[in-house]
Design an enzyme around this catalytic site. Structure first.
Site, PDB file in Angstrom:
ATOM      1  N   CYS A   1     -13.024   2.273 -15.125  1.00 46.59           N
ATOM      2  CA  CYS A   1     -13.340   3.693 -14.951  1.00 46.59           C
ATOM      3  C   CYS A   1     -12.048   4.511 -14.972  1.00 46.59           C
ATOM      4  CB  CYS A   1     -14.098   3.920 -13.645  1.00 46.59           C
ATOM      5  SG  CYS A   1     -14.922   5.526 -13.548  1.00 46.59           S
TER       6      CYS A   1
ATOM      7  N   CYS B   1     -25.002   5.425 -13.302  1.00 47.63           N
ATOM      8  CA  CYS B   1     -23.903   6.394 -13.301  1.00 47.63           C
ATOM      9  C   CYS B   1     -24.355   7.708 -13.949  1.00 47.63           C
ATOM     10  CB  CYS B   1     -22.691   5.838 -14.037  1.00 47.63           C
ATOM     11  SG  CYS B   1     -21.309   6.973 -14.126  1.00 47.63           S
TER      12      CYS B   1
ATOM     13  N   CYS C   1     -17.031   2.019 -20.293  1.00 47.66           N
ATOM     14  CA  CYS C   1     -18.329   1.973 -19.615  1.00 47.66           C
ATOM     15  C   CYS C   1     -19.140   0.727 -19.977  1.00 47.66           C
ATOM     16  CB  CYS C   1     -19.127   3.237 -19.928  1.00 47.66           C
ATOM     17  SG  CYS C   1     -18.318   4.756 -19.335  1.00 47.66           S
TER      18      CYS C   1
ATOM     19  N   CYS D   1     -18.844  -1.748 -17.315  1.00 45.10           N
ATOM     20  CA  CYS D   1     -18.984  -1.277 -15.938  1.00 45.10           C
ATOM     21  C   CYS D   1     -20.283  -1.772 -15.296  1.00 45.10           C
ATOM     22  CB  CYS D   1     -18.943   0.248 -15.903  1.00 45.10           C
ATOM     23  SG  CYS D   1     -19.031   0.912 -14.215  1.00 45.10           S
TER      24      CYS D   1
ATOM     25  N   GLU E   1       0.825  -1.212   0.000  1.00 43.55           N
ATOM     26  CA  GLU E   1       0.000   0.000   0.000  1.00 43.55           C
ATOM     27  C   GLU E   1       0.861   1.265   0.000  1.00 43.55           C
ATOM     28  OE1 GLU E   1      -3.156   0.355  -0.522  1.00 43.55           O
ATOM     29  OE2 GLU E   1      -3.258  -1.819  -0.768  1.00 43.55           O
TER      30      GLU E   1
END
Length: 365
Positions: A194, A210, A201, A204, A35
DNA sequence: CACCCGTGGAA
DNA sequence: TTTCCAAGGGT
């Protein structure tokens, strides 16, 4: 009607990433390292650094007992070196004050240096399944499009709203690994579908609800932050060579390239009457000018003019704590900034081919 | 809040 | 070529 979280989790299971080097285990240490490295850094860049780092420092105790220079050396080239310094400091703090055990809650994790709210939540979700929201670049971009937020995501008020949205959307069920899958889904959807430009899209799972897709405005969201003019800095780097060794000094921390080894530098103003060549006018020592290296940072542009100088035995550059004479090959293994690595390669070629530096210099004059 | 802190790849 | 910015945090 599946919830937002349901759609995300289902999509992740069939289309997300499952074989990244830091996946497949719940070791909070391994997740922590990943991370931190992934902050503002792309996955493909991180992977080789992550593998080297984990091989050298497989656990908290090993990292805590390492020398700071050895930690930074493996961070060399990755950038944002405060991450490496904080990582090492946090490991030592964990040993001295937490019994060497990684804390198991986001609120406790966030107390460690170099770990903010989002990174703490990511570690807690992946390692302990804690129900807490992340808000990284991927999540921001997805939320801003999904809800149609036509404001700068960097603003404090907008940022607060996005945190609220992120928490409200968390999965309500307490399934095993639900939080890990959900958190990874956000990251993967942002990275694979995205995307900032030309989002896919059609793949998605959130398409129907959206706002940006409905409005056909995905290319206008997120609202880009106002661009700032980048200043330009010019410096000479002194490549002092003696007995086929080169002189390095450790840069102060904090500051740019803090704690890394670098050449002595002489700043100069390109707009002034004197060209940079005039800076060493009083010095009669022959030198060799390398081609200028242009290094672009986020907030300024740096023009480096490397200048190689052979120095004699009796000179002012004696080794102190933060200075050293090393061979080029030894220097390549130290913690050095990326552009310095390039300069060293050039130096290696010049010295290796035994170029007559003085004659080259005369040719330049 | 504004600025600082690296690097490499994509468009 | 230039511009933008990626799994942000610290000051």
């Amino acid at each position: 009607m599946p919830t937002f979280a349901d759609r995300l989790i289902r999509w992740q299971l069939e289309a997300g990433r499952h074989h990244l080097p830091w996946q497949g285990n719940q070791d909070p240490y391994a997740i922590w390292i990943a991370e931190i490295m992934l902050q503002q850094t792309q996955v493909t860049t991180v992977i080789p650094y992550y593998q080297r780092f984990m091989r050298a420092f497989p656990d908290i105790a090993t990292l805590a007992s390492a020398a700071p220079d050895d930690v930074l050396a493996l961070w060399s080239g990755l950038g944002y070196y405060a991450r490496g310094r904080n990582l090492h400091q946090a490991a030592r703090l964990l040993v001295s004050e937490h019994g060497g055990v990684f804390p198991a809650s986001a609120s406790a994790i966030e107390q460690l240096p170099g770990i903010g709210r989002s990174t703490a939540a990511a570690i807690a979700a992946f390692a302990f399944g804690e129900r807490c929201a992340i808000l990284d670049g991927n999540v921001k971009r997805i939320l801003v499009r999904y809800f149609g937020v036509y404001s700068h995501p960097a603003g404090k008020a907008v940022e607060a709203r996005l945190w609220q949205m992120a928490e409200k959307l968390l999965p309500v069920n307490n399934q095993e690994k639900a939080m890990a899958t959900y958190t990874q889904a956000f990251m993967d959807l942002g990275a694979l579908v995205c995307t900032r430009s030309r989002p896919k899209c059609e793949y998605c799972p959130l398409q129907q609800e959206c706002v940006a897709f409905t409005h056909g405005s995905t290319d206008q969201l997120p609202v880009p932050k106002p661009q700032k003019t980048r200043p330009e800095k010019n410096i000479i780097h002194l490549l002092l060579v003696k007995d086929s060794k080169i002189f390095l000094e450790k840069r102060p921390s904090p500051g740019i390239w803090g704690g890394l080894w670098c050449f002595p530098e002489i700043p100069f103003d390109s707009s002034s009457d004197n060209s940079h060549s005039a800076n060493l006018a009083s010095c009669n020592t022959p030198f060799f000018e390398f081609p200028c290296i242009i290094h672009t940072f986020t907030h300024f542009r740096l023009n480096i003019y490397p200048r190689l100088i052979h120095v004699g035995c009796n000179n002012a550059f004696e080794e102190k704590d933060n200075q050293c004479w090393v061979t080029v090959s030894a220097a390549m293994k130290l913690a050095i900034p990326a552009p310095i690595r390039k300069v060293l390669l050039t130096v290696s070629n010049v010295l290796g081919s035994s170029v007559n530096v003085a004659s080259i210099n005369e040719k330049n004059e």
